[in-house]
Motif scaffolding. Structure first.
Motif, PDB file in Angstrom:
ATOM      1  N   LYS A 169       0.818  -1.140  -0.083  1.00  0.00           N
ATOM      2  CA  LYS A 169       0.129  -0.080   0.028  1.00  0.00           C
ATOM      3  C   LYS A 169       0.894   1.209   0.239  1.00  0.00           C
ATOM      4  N   ASP A 170       0.414   2.268   0.356  1.00  0.00           N
ATOM      5  CA  ASP A 170       1.011   3.499   0.356  1.00  0.00           C
ATOM      6  C   ASP A 170       2.453   3.449   1.406  1.00  0.00           C
ATOM      7  N   ASP A 171       3.508   3.920   1.039  1.00  0.00           N
ATOM      8  CA  ASP A 171       4.862   4.053   1.791  1.00  0.00           C
ATOM      9  C   ASP A 171       5.506   5.202   1.913  1.00  0.00           C
ATOM     10  N   ILE A 172       6.282   5.396   2.865  1.00  0.00           N
ATOM     11  CA  ILE A 172       7.194   6.683   2.866  1.00  0.00           C
ATOM     12  C   ILE A 172       8.531   6.577   2.237  1.00  0.00           C
ATOM     13  N   TYR A 173       8.766   7.570   1.313  1.00  0.00           N
ATOM     14  CA  TYR A 173       9.568   7.599   0.787  1.00  0.00           C
ATOM     15  C   TYR A 173      10.777   8.846   1.086  1.00  0.00           C
ATOM     16  N   MET A 174      12.125   8.724   0.804  1.00  0.00           N
ATOM     17  CA  MET A 174      12.888   9.872   1.003  1.00  0.00           C
ATOM     18  C   MET A 174      13.898  10.367   0.042  1.00  0.00           C
ATOM     19  N   SER A 175      13.907  11.559  -0.511  1.00  0.00           N
ATOM     20  CA  SER A 175      14.943  11.888  -1.612  1.00  0.00           C
ATOM     21  C   SER A 175      16.129  12.697  -0.594  1.00  0.00           C
ATOM     22  N   VAL A 176      17.181  12.443  -1.161  1.00  0.00           N
ATOM     23  CA  VAL A 176      18.352  13.165  -0.276  1.00  0.00           C
ATOM     24  C   VAL A 176      18.645  14.498  -1.307  1.00  0.00           C
ATOM     25  N   SER A 177      19.036  15.348  -0.661  1.00  0.00           N
ATOM     26  CA  SER A 177      19.366  16.888  -1.193  1.00  0.00           C
ATOM     27  C   SER A 177      20.619  16.839  -1.328  1.00  0.00           C
ATOM     28  N   ILE A 178      21.003  17.119  -2.823  1.00  0.00           N
ATOM     29  CA  ILE A 178      22.647  16.978  -3.094  1.00  0.00           C
ATOM     30  C   ILE A 178      23.028  18.293  -3.658  1.00  0.00           C
TER      31      ILE A 178
END
Length: 312
Positions: A169-178
């Motif tokens: 189902k829905d999940d938590i994601y993370m995108s790194v700021s570079i």
């Protein structure tokens, strides 16, 4: 007596609360709308945005209020909202950008809604008007639904995605700021995500903890509950339920923490309407009962919060 006082103090610290209990937030403003959710408070504390929705949630707009002479202004529809299905605002840490979720079309020449994407508006200073909405584009937005943006001070970008390819189902994601650019998002570990629904994640500004919603887990109190996970050297800790001091048997969701005041704001469909009466109710009594704040509609609440209380 001294030992009892110490025990009482320890009990309150352990559960992350002072003697203050959960209280309604912006009660007079919130009750003007059928449902209210998704609170975002500007860094200077003088501006608030939230989502106002119709009874069944089919219409959603972002509402703004500002503090004037110590009092909150009358609510207004945000300059960039009011036409499409908009929700889930989040201020950047300088207050000059506001991220939000919308189904508005990419092509301004038509009004056909698309899937949920994350958009933003920006301004030159805190007194300037907001720009026209800008779609975040790749790598954050995809053909799937993206929701509930939350940003750490270092720019790392947390959000919810509905990705059928994972067969979850829905999940938590993370995108790194570079260097100011966001990397390809990655789904967070199994300490946070599961085969069920994970959503509405608030990341602490220093990334020390994550508070988010989970639906109908084995240790839930009913419907959706709020959980917390800590960011350690070994990775994210197994999420813990915030307990029945916050979570109810109804839907509890959309967390936002003001770290300056140690206050947790969240949305709940808490329902304390009476089901048993000692005597027949008058028309006026019934209206009072039906229109009470905690009547099962989506409302805003707040409570003093100690983020370290659930580490053990």
């Amino acid at each position: 007596m001294k030992h009892l006082l110490i025990l009482f103090f320890t009990f309150n610290i352990f559960f992350g609360f002072s003697q203050q209990t959960i209280t309604p937030f912006l009660e007079d403003i919130v009750k003007q709308f059928p449902n209210v959710r998704d609170i975002a408070i500007a860094p200077n504390g003088n501006e608030i945005m939230f989502s106002a929705q119709s009874v069944m949630g089919s219409t959603s707009v972002i509402i703004t209020i500002t503090k004037e002479s110590g009092e909150w202004s009358n609510p207004k529809v945000a300059s960039f909202s009011g036409q499409f299905f908009d929700l889930e605002p989040f201020f950047s840490h300088d207050g000059l950008k506001l991220y939000f979720v919308s189904t508005r079309p990419l092509d301004h020449s038509n009004n056909t809604p698309k899937d949920f994407d994350i958009w933003f508006v920006e301004r030159h200073d805190l007194k300037s008007n907001w720009s026209k909405p800008i779609n975040m584009g790749s790598p954050i937005n995809t053909e799937h639904g993206e929701f509930y943006p939350s940003i750490a001070k270092n720019g790392n970008f947390y959000f919810t995605r509905d990705n059928p390819k994972l067969k979850q189902k829905d999940d938590i994601y993370m995108s790194v700021s570079i260097n100011g650019k966001l990397s390809e998002p990655k789904v967070l570990s199994g300490a946070i995500n599961s085969e069920g629904y994970e959503y509405n994640a608030f990341i602490a500004p220093d990334e020390s903890y994550l508070i988010y919603g989970c639906y109908n887990r084995k240790d839930s109190f009913g419907s959706g509950d709020l959980y917390i996970s800590y960011n350690t050297i070994e990775g994210w800790t197994k999420a813990k339920n915030l307990g029945d001091k916050i979570n109810s048997t109804k839907m509890d969701y959309c967390p936002f923490v003001d770290v300056k005041t140690n206050t947790l704001y969240f949305t709940s469909k808490l329902d304390n309407t009476k089901t048993k009466f000692e005597k027949p109710q008058s028309f006026e009594d019934l209206l009072d009962e039906f229109n009470k704040y905690d009547n099962g509609l989506s409302r805003l609440y707040k409570v003093t919060f100690n983020s370290n209380a659930f580490k053990n």
